[in-house]
Design a protein around this motif. Structure first.
Motif, short mmCIF file in Angstrom:
data_model
loop_
_atom_site.label_atom_id
_atom_site.label_comp_id
_atom_site.label_asym_id
_atom_site.label_seq_id
_atom_site.Cartn_x
_atom_site.Cartn_y
_atom_site.Cartn_z
N LEU A 48 0.85 -1.19 0.00
CA LEU A 48 0.00 0.00 0.00
C LEU A 48 0.89 1.24 0.00
O LEU A 48 2.00 1.21 0.53
N PRO A 49 0.40 2.33 -0.59
CA PRO A 49 1.23 3.52 -0.71
C PRO A 49 1.63 4.15 0.62
O PRO A 49 0.84 4.22 1.56
N VAL A 50 2.89 4.59 0.66
CA VAL A 50 3.42 5.37 1.77
C VAL A 50 3.80 6.73 1.21
O VAL A 50 4.56 6.83 0.25
N VAL A 51 3.23 7.78 1.81
CA VAL A 51 3.50 9.15 1.38
C VAL A 51 4.20 9.87 2.52
O VAL A 51 3.68 9.95 3.63
N LEU A 107 -0.36 16.15 -3.87
CA LEU A 107 -0.80 15.06 -3.00
C LEU A 107 -2.12 14.44 -3.47
O LEU A 107 -2.23 13.22 -3.58
N ASP A 108 -3.12 15.25 -3.74
CA ASP A 108 -4.42 14.72 -4.17
C ASP A 108 -4.27 13.90 -5.46
O ASP A 108 -4.81 12.80 -5.56
N LEU A 109 -3.51 14.39 -6.41
CA LEU A 109 -3.27 13.68 -7.66
C LEU A 109 -2.59 12.34 -7.40
O LEU A 109 -2.99 11.30 -7.94
N GLN A 110 -1.54 12.36 -6.57
CA GLN A 110 -0.80 11.12 -6.28
C GLN A 110 -1.71 10.08 -5.62
O GLN A 110 -1.63 8.89 -5.94
N GLY A 159 -5.72 5.17 -6.62
CA GLY A 159 -7.00 4.62 -6.18
C GLY A 159 -7.25 4.73 -4.70
O GLY A 159 -8.03 3.96 -4.13
N VAL A 160 -6.61 5.68 -4.04
CA VAL A 160 -6.73 5.84 -2.59
C VAL A 160 -8.02 6.58 -2.24
O VAL A 160 -8.33 7.61 -2.82
#
Length: 190
Positions: free
Chosen positions: A50-53, A112-115, A120-121
């Motif tokens: 899962l993505p880590v930002v 951030l919103d785009l990423q 698919g978050v």
């Protein structure tokens, strides 16, 4: 926590300002403890793919992009050195998304919103420093963008105990679920 926490495949971890300059501040919870829990959360998210930002705050060396509003308690008058914005080696990993912000919240003026949307978050697990500034500003905007929120209370700290208590007692329960690192890691493994 009232309901069992579930972490779906549409969830990302967003860690706010866990960077050298911010980790050096005196905080309500020891910063090394917050960092250690942030690392634990990041490792659990990576294990689940899962993505880590990792969000950091930085400004141009000339300070031209510093906020310049007239306020009673202004921020820095000049840009801090580059080392201020470095993310500790034990936290960063290849494949993480790194977002640089220039305001309190991580959505304002960043991608951030785009990423998140391109990945698919729809749910964000949020933690970091400082609770009442970077974390709360990011959380309010995320909620307004219809992201579901989970807050890792024990992986979050502030420089002001009353501000931390206010965010977790009054604001965060109204826009998301307040949880702990252990509960989130357990939900990731379920």
């Amino acid at each position: 926590m009232s309901d069992a926490l579930t972490i779906d495949d549409d969830t990302a971890l967003v860690l706010i300002d866990l960077q050298n300059g911010i980790l050096a501040l005196p905080t309500t919870r020891p910063a090394d403890e917050v960092l250690r829990r942030g690392v634990r959360l990041a490792e659990a998210f990576r294990a689940r793919k899962l993505p880590v930002v990792l969000v950091k705050v930085a400004w141009s060396p000339d300070g031209g992009d510093l906020p310049t509003l007239e306020v009673d308690r202004p921020g820095p008058a000049s840009a801090p050195p580059a080392a201020f914005s470095e993310i500790p080696a034990e936290l960063a990993a290849l494949g993480d998304v790194v977002v640089t912000k220039r305001h309190w919240g991580a959505f304002t003026g960043t991608e951030l919103d785009l990423q998140l949307r391109r990945r698919g978050v729809h749910r964000i697990v949020l933690a970091g420093i400082s609770t009442s500034i970077g974390v709360e500003s990011t959380a309010r905007t995320a909620w307004e963008h219809s992201y579901r929120l989970v807050f890792a209370e024990d992986a979050t700290a502030d420089t002001d105990p009353e501000a931390h208590a206010h965010s977790f007692g009054r604001i965060f329960p109204r826009i998301g679920k307040v949880s702990t690192t252990d509960e989130i890691v357990d939900a990731l493994g379920a």
